[in-house]
Design a protein around this motif. Structure first.
Motif, mmCIF file in Angstrom:
data_model
loop_
_atom_site.group_PDB
_atom_site.id
_atom_site.type_symbol
_atom_site.label_atom_id
_atom_site.label_comp_id
_atom_site.label_asym_id
_atom_site.label_seq_id
_atom_site.Cartn_x
_atom_site.Cartn_y
_atom_site.Cartn_z
ATOM 1 N N UNK A 11 -14.845 -9.100 -26.598
ATOM 2 C CA UNK A 11 -13.719 -8.128 -26.132
ATOM 3 C C UNK A 11 -14.519 -7.069 -25.011
ATOM 4 N N UNK A 12 -15.601 -6.750 -24.905
ATOM 5 C CA UNK A 12 -16.253 -6.036 -23.978
ATOM 6 C C UNK A 12 -16.329 -6.917 -22.881
ATOM 7 N N UNK A 13 -16.512 -8.113 -22.900
ATOM 8 C CA UNK A 13 -16.803 -8.873 -21.560
ATOM 9 C C UNK A 13 -15.303 -9.146 -20.823
ATOM 10 N N UNK A 14 -14.367 -9.247 -21.510
ATOM 11 C CA UNK A 14 -12.877 -9.212 -21.115
ATOM 12 C C UNK A 14 -12.665 -7.801 -20.485
ATOM 13 N N UNK A 15 -12.769 -6.665 -21.149
ATOM 14 C CA UNK A 15 -12.492 -5.398 -20.684
ATOM 15 C C UNK A 15 -13.315 -5.197 -19.475
ATOM 16 N N UNK A 16 -14.530 -5.294 -19.370
ATOM 17 C CA UNK A 16 -15.326 -5.133 -18.098
ATOM 18 C C UNK A 16 -15.204 -5.996 -17.092
ATOM 19 N N UNK A 17 -14.956 -7.376 -17.666
ATOM 20 C CA UNK A 17 -14.789 -8.322 -16.326
ATOM 21 C C UNK A 17 -13.478 -8.183 -15.834
ATOM 22 N N UNK A 18 -12.554 -7.329 -16.334
ATOM 23 C CA UNK A 18 -11.512 -7.165 -15.396
ATOM 24 C C UNK A 18 -11.494 -5.950 -14.450
ATOM 25 N N UNK A 19 -10.423 -5.250 -14.223
ATOM 26 C CA UNK A 19 -10.483 -4.140 -13.135
ATOM 27 C C UNK A 19 -10.992 -2.919 -13.883
ATOM 28 N N UNK A 20 -11.246 -2.600 -15.160
ATOM 29 C CA UNK A 20 -11.601 -1.751 -15.836
ATOM 30 C C UNK A 20 -12.750 -0.946 -15.025
ATOM 31 N N UNK A 21 -13.903 -1.344 -14.636
ATOM 32 C CA UNK A 21 -15.038 -0.580 -14.176
ATOM 33 C C UNK A 21 -14.583 0.006 -12.574
ATOM 34 N N UNK A 22 -13.655 -0.600 -11.891
ATOM 35 C CA UNK A 22 -13.286 0.009 -10.562
ATOM 36 C C UNK A 22 -12.133 1.074 -11.101
ATOM 37 N N UNK A 23 -11.497 1.071 -12.143
ATOM 38 C CA UNK A 23 -10.451 1.857 -12.692
ATOM 39 C C UNK A 23 -11.094 3.121 -12.876
ATOM 40 N N UNK A 24 -12.440 2.890 -13.994
ATOM 41 C CA UNK A 24 -13.044 4.191 -14.207
ATOM 42 C C UNK A 24 -13.737 4.697 -13.096
ATOM 43 N N UNK A 25 -14.276 4.073 -12.009
ATOM 44 C CA UNK A 25 -14.795 4.867 -10.925
ATOM 45 C C UNK A 25 -13.720 5.621 -10.073
ATOM 46 N N UNK A 26 -12.279 4.991 -10.154
ATOM 47 C CA UNK A 26 -11.329 5.626 -9.416
ATOM 48 C C UNK A 26 -11.129 7.035 -10.071
ATOM 49 N N UNK A 27 -11.023 6.960 -11.419
ATOM 50 C CA UNK A 27 -10.801 8.237 -12.296
ATOM 51 C C UNK A 27 -11.903 9.164 -12.230
ATOM 52 N N UNK A 28 -13.040 8.776 -12.032
ATOM 53 C CA UNK A 28 -14.245 9.698 -12.001
ATOM 54 C C UNK A 28 -14.332 10.489 -10.682
ATOM 55 N N UNK A 29 -13.795 9.582 -9.589
ATOM 56 C CA UNK A 29 -13.802 10.132 -8.235
ATOM 57 C C UNK A 29 -12.769 10.976 -7.693
ATOM 58 N N UNK A 30 -11.781 11.167 -8.395
ATOM 59 C CA UNK A 30 -10.413 11.874 -7.979
ATOM 60 C C UNK A 30 -10.463 13.009 -9.087
#
Length: 197
Positions: free
Chosen positions: A89-108
């Motif tokens: 489950x964690x590999x599927x989640x973070x192997x997707x665009x999730x890490x980039x989405x989190x970076x986006x949320x944090x930066x704006x």
């Protein structure tokens, strides 16, 4: 005379283009011009469907949150090895665009403010992912595979945080399943009713 070719699903086309820019160039490169150029459409298409660029980004994040699917994880409860299911489950989640989405949320800041309407605490996407893990762990606890006294919220958020740290460097090589499994085993070892295999 028409000015262009009709776009079948402009929202999805724009969301997919935004993901490609985000994954390739990072959150600082994500502009309305970059998205529409990547999508191969006029800038006006984005503004026809969204009031402004932060509204577009908020809908992108909400759309990706809505795609979190706990079905496979919940279906696996009671069978196999708990740490294996969590690793997948964690590999599927973070192997997707999730890490980039989190970076986006944090930066704006404005994006975070808009997302607070639907995710009042935590980091959007990660908060919902932790809830998904928590639901799975609750079923496993009911089945006696997780200790009855375990704080599932703490366990789920610790798993999300630890896995996010593994995947956070979007420019490096993603961790393999063994690295993720090692982290999962370390986090849940005290919560299991039986030791991991």
């Amino acid at each position: 005379m028409p000015t262009g070719v009709a776009i079948r699903d402009p929202r999805e086309q724009l969301f997919n283009a935004a993901e490609r820019v985000l994954l390739r160039d990072g959150p600082s490169a994500l502009t309305s011009r970059a998205v529409t150029t990547e999508a191969g459409c006029a800038k006006g298409v984005l503004h026809r469907h969204f009031t402004d660029f932060d509204a577009f980004l908020a809908e992108l994040v909400r759309d990706r949150i809505a795609r979190l699917d706990a079905t496979a994880l919940l279906t696996s409860a009671g069978s196999g090895v708990v740490s294996h299911h969590l690793t997948v489950a964690l590999t599927d989640l973070f192997g997707s665009v999730a890490v980039a989405i989190v970076s986006l949320v944090i930066s704006r800041d404005e994006l975070r403010a808009r997302l607070r309407r639907t995710t009042p605490t935590g980091i959007p996407l990660l908060t919902e992912a932790a809830a998904m893990l928590g639901s799975y762990l609750a079923v496993e606890r009911e089945l006696g595979r997780i200790d009855a006294g375990c704080d599932l919220h703490v366990l789920a958020t610790t798993l999300i945080g630890a896995a996010h740290m593994l995947f956070a460097d979007r420019t490096g090589t993603p961790p393999d399943g063994t690295a993720v499994r090692r982290v999962v085993d370390s986090v849940i070892v005290g919560a299991l009713s039986t030791p991991p295999r």
